[in-house]
Design a protein around this motif. Structure first.
Motif: not given
Length: 258
Positions: A76, A80, A109-110, A126, A128-129, A140-142
């Motif tokens: 990640l 990111f 990776d989007g 993805t 991203k999540r 959400p991955m954050d």
């Protein structure tokens, strides 16, 4: 493999195929994102030279979720901070011009969407999540990263306490939207393959479907692939160099009236 100049004769042949195609698609693998700082899997510096592919299996996730997430937290970090590179941007521009109708990708990776591609099928999901394996709640991955960095390893669902799993396809799981991708490939008369070793199935069937229906196959890859024998054009150079030259050549041909 050391970078080498693109063969402009092959680039021109590829551009001619795309300009004359009525329904061209792109199929991309990890090699399109290496110039964005995301390591590929099977190349000379690939992840599977450093780690065992076992770590990306569904069995490993369920039996060693803490170690699994420790590995993915490292992945990640590169994903990111990554930005779309010249290849992503050129491909998105070709889609905007109507030359490329859709992008089918193995990547998680989007970066295609970040570059502006609109019609993207993500066969392998993805990063991203993430999703709770018990109740299905999405995160959400954050938020997941914050959980991990605060010491929660593996990260857990706020609602039910279930373990979160990145919304990616692990080895041993079915790919996503393959029926949609297959249908798209079988009505396409050209496919532009960028940065895929074409060794992972069923994803690698996409260019085979196009070829079997009488379409043209263009392969851009630094190293030989398993399906080079199918290709009408092979461009053996960096994806960014190849796509920059290809976009320029397509514009030149269009300005001349094809």
């Amino acid at each position: 493999m050391q970078s080498q100049p693109c063969d402009l004769n092959e680039v021109r042949r590829a551009a001619e195929i795309l300009v004359n195609a009525k329904h061209a698609i792109a199929f991309t693998g990890a090699g399109i994102s290496t110039e964005s700082g995301i390591p590929d899997f099977r190349g000379p510096q690939g992840l599977w030279r450093q780690y065992s592919p076992e770590i990306a299996t569904t069995e490993y996730f369920h039996s060693h979720p803490k170690e699994f997430w420790a590995f993915y937290r490292v992945r990640l970090s590169s994903i990111f901070i990554a930005k779309p590179n010249r290849a992503h941007l050129a491909l998105a521009e070709l889609e905007g011009m109507g030359i490329i109708k859709a992008v089918i990708t193995q990547n998680v990776d989007g970066l295609h969407q970040a570059a502006g591609s609109k019609n993207v099928i993500e066969l392998h999901g993805t990063m991203k999540r993430a999703r709770c394996i018990v109740c299905g709640r999405e995160y959400p991955m954050d938020i997941v990263i914050r959980k991990i960095d605060s010491g929660q390893l593996p990260p857990l669902c706020d609602d039910c306490g279930g373990i979160l799993k990145p919304d990616v396809v692990l080895f041993g799981e079915p790919v996503k939207d393959f029926d949609k991708a297959q249908e798209l490939a079988m009505r396409s008369d050209a496919v532009l393959v960028i940065g895929s070793s074409l060794t992972v199935y069923p994803a690698a069937y996409i260019p085979i479907f196009v070829k079997e229906m009488g379409g043209k196959v263009i392969i851009i890859n630094m190293e030989p692939t398993e399906l080079d024998y199918l290709a009408d054009v092979v461009i053996r150079c960096r994806a960014g160099d190849a796509m920059t030259a290809l976009l320029s050549m397509v514009k030149e041909l269009l300005n001349r009236g094809g």
